[in-house]
Design an enzyme around this catalytic site. Structure first.
Site, PDB file in Angstrom:
ATOM      1  N   ASP A 148      35.570 -24.169  47.216  1.00 52.22           N
ATOM      2  CA  ASP A 148      35.347 -22.747  47.424  1.00 52.22           C
ATOM      3  C   ASP A 148      34.042 -22.535  48.200  1.00 52.22           C
ATOM      4  OD1 ASP A 148      36.448 -20.084  46.713  1.00 52.22           O
ATOM      5  OD2 ASP A 148      34.495 -19.827  45.748  1.00 52.22           O
ATOM      6  N   ASP A 204      41.113 -13.158  44.971  1.00 48.89           N
ATOM      7  CA  ASP A 204      40.153 -12.087  45.259  1.00 48.89           C
ATOM      8  C   ASP A 204      40.772 -10.896  45.982  1.00 48.89           C
ATOM      9  OD1 ASP A 204      37.852 -13.169  44.112  1.00 48.89           O
ATOM     10  OD2 ASP A 204      37.313 -14.281  45.919  1.00 48.89           O
ATOM     11  N   GLU A 210      37.785 -23.836  51.890  1.00 49.41           N
ATOM     12  CA  GLU A 210      37.852 -22.371  51.886  1.00 49.41           C
ATOM     13  C   GLU A 210      36.791 -21.885  52.869  1.00 49.41           C
ATOM     14  OE1 GLU A 210      36.589 -18.939  51.784  1.00 49.41           O
ATOM     15  OE2 GLU A 210      35.704 -19.433  49.844  1.00 49.41           O
TER      16      GLU A 210
END
Length: 498
Positions: free
Chosen positions: A297, A397, A344
């Site tokens: 991430d 998200d 990501e």
């Protein structure tokens, strides 16, 4: 060595916590195996899960107490009942949920550890070969994490920076003192981690034997109040009182006009390099045991990170700093033993990051919910993708697809409908069209949230960035993932060669 591309395939993003179960939150039990079976029937190859670490204030799996420990809430109680460590009557005497579709973390917090302590007291694990091997294989982090957690309980759950000075600064005398004083509590937390990993490894083995690989998410940064920062303060940018000098976040973006101030302490990359990135080596070795594919991430932060003054309340005064880049990528590749990485790379586009992605061979991400804003050069539009891409409808998200389409104006929907070749499509038909567009694209991997497979509205949204109180709660209902959805996914995989 440059990572080789993924095979053309598809998967589903589904947090363990979102599985059905009688006990308030998804676990590693029967429903997890049924989910694997449905993935197989739908010709999926990947199950992506959110981080599995223990969660704290705010319940975010991206703000965990540890980079190595597992979340006790995910331990399946029925499996403990089968072992004879608990009785069904005892477990059912607790109230676990207010409603089936949402996790109630308050109820879990008040009951789960009481039940796990009962299982601990009934267990004869301590002299077993499996437990002794677990202690040996996890000695890098386990003892310190369990002392940290026991001290946290002892000090009534305040942050470790507020503990008594001797244990805050980890003097040898304090570690020995609290190790003896809290010995039984420490042993309990070792038991909890043993059961977490025993159950997770069994589930992962079941998935792998079924042909399903697990994509695991790891946050780039650690929570300030975590065992890792307490155990390794020298590798973070802390002052002499062990408080952060600068903290992590991102500049203003589509989620926030003032940016996002995450508050995580930043790494001291120079010190980490002096230590040959040992903490990162151990972290990636550990992650490679947990998962088949690792999604890092906020991958951007490895090359360029945003440093915000710790005293600031927003991210407006942050500045970009250089991270380790390929030095750390080489360490990651050495540590994961051939396991693959997904980067990501969403957010601000930085040339240095694109260069690192090219050198590493890691695929980046494209989000279809981002594709229809701006001009026709939007990198998220499918005709701008290359094959070394992992494509998503949306992530944890974002809005669900139904929620996203429902919030658009008619003229915005008009372009999307024309792009999809479905000029009169309803909202639900647009969701089907998005799936078709992704599956037929050049992207090597396509992943959709289960909420989007089920066409759930924004009641199923997992997280709204920069908000607290209602996130990470959605759960699927029992048997909600039906043969109808399974056949649709199977059909798409067949038609488009996934």
């Amino acid at each position: 060595m440059k990572q080789q591309p993924f095979e053309r395939s598809a998967g589903i993003l589904m947090p363990i916590s979102s599985l059905p179960s009688p006990y308030g939150i998804g676990t590693f039990g029967e429903e997890a195996r049924l989910f694997v079976d449905r993935l197989v029937q739908a010709r999926q190859k990947y199950w992506q899960v959110l981080p599995l670490g223990p969660t704290g204030y705010g319940d975010s799996p991206y703000a965990s107490f540890s980079a190595f420990a597992g979340n006790p809430y995910l331990i399946d109680l029925d499996l403990l009942i089968e072992e004879g460590l608990l009785t069904k009557e005892y477990v059912e005497s607790f109230r676990w949920k207010m409603e089936d579709q949402y996790v109630d973390y308050g109820l879990l917090y008040n009951s789960r550890f009481t039940v796990l302590k009962e299982a601990f007291l009934n267990s004869a694990h301590q002299e077993t070969e499996a437990y002794l091997l677990f202690l040996e294989e996890n000695k890098f982090w386990l003892e310190d994490f369990c002392i940290y957690t026991a001290c946290k309980e002892h000090f009534e759950y305040i942050a470790w920076q507020e503990w008594d000075k001797d244990i805050k600064y980890r003097t040898p005398e304090a570690l020995e003192k609290y190790g003896e004083k809290l010995e039984e509590t420490i042993e309990f937390y070792k038991f909890v981690q043993f059961k977490f990993y025993e159950q997770w490894n069994s589930l992962k083995e079941y998935a792998n034997e079924s042909g399903i690989e697990i994509i695991g998410d790891i946050p780039l940064y650690m929570a300030e109040d975590s065992a890792d920062v307490w155990q390794n303060p020298q590798i973070f940018q802390l002052d002499q009182d062990l408080n952060p000098k600068k903290v992590a976040g991102v500049p203003p973006d589509i989620f926030s006009e003032t940016g996002q101030r995450w508050g995580n302490p930043l790494y001291d990359w120079k010190q980490l390099e002096k230590e040959d990135f040992m903490w990162w080596r151990k972290r990636m070795e550990h992650s490679a045991k947990l998962y088949d594919v690792i999604r890092i991430d906020h991958f951007i932060g490895l090359t360029k990170y945003y440093a915000i003054p710790a005293e600031d309340s927003d991210a407006l005064n942050g500045v970009w700093k250089d991270g380790p880049g390929m030095k750390l990528i080489d360490v990651i590749n050495e540590s994961v033993g051939g396991k693959k990485i997904i980067a990501e790379d969403l957010g601000v586009k930085i040339p240095e990051v694109e260069e690192v992605l090219e050198k590493s061979g890691y695929p980046g991400m494209k989000i279809l919910e981002f594709a229809f804003d701006g001009d026709r050069k939007n990198e998220h539009l499918p005709y701008n993708w290359d094959s070394n891409t992992v494509a998503y409808g949306g992530t944890h998200d974002n809005d669900t697809l139904v929620g996203y389409f429902s919030g658009l104006e008619w003229w915005e929907l008009g372009y999307i409908r024309e792009y999809m070749g479905a000029p009169h499509a309803s909202i639900e038909e647009l969701v089907d069209a998005i799936f078709k567009t992704a599956y037929e694209s050049v992207a090597d991997i396509v992943i959709f949230q289960l909420q989007d497979v089920l066409k759930v509205g924004n009641i199923g949204r997992m997280n709204l960035p920069s908000s607290m109180g209602t996130n990470w709660r959605w759960r699927a209902l029992k048997d909600q993932f039906t043969p109808k959805e399974i056949e649709r996914l199977r059909y798409l995989c067949d038609i488009y060669g996934r």
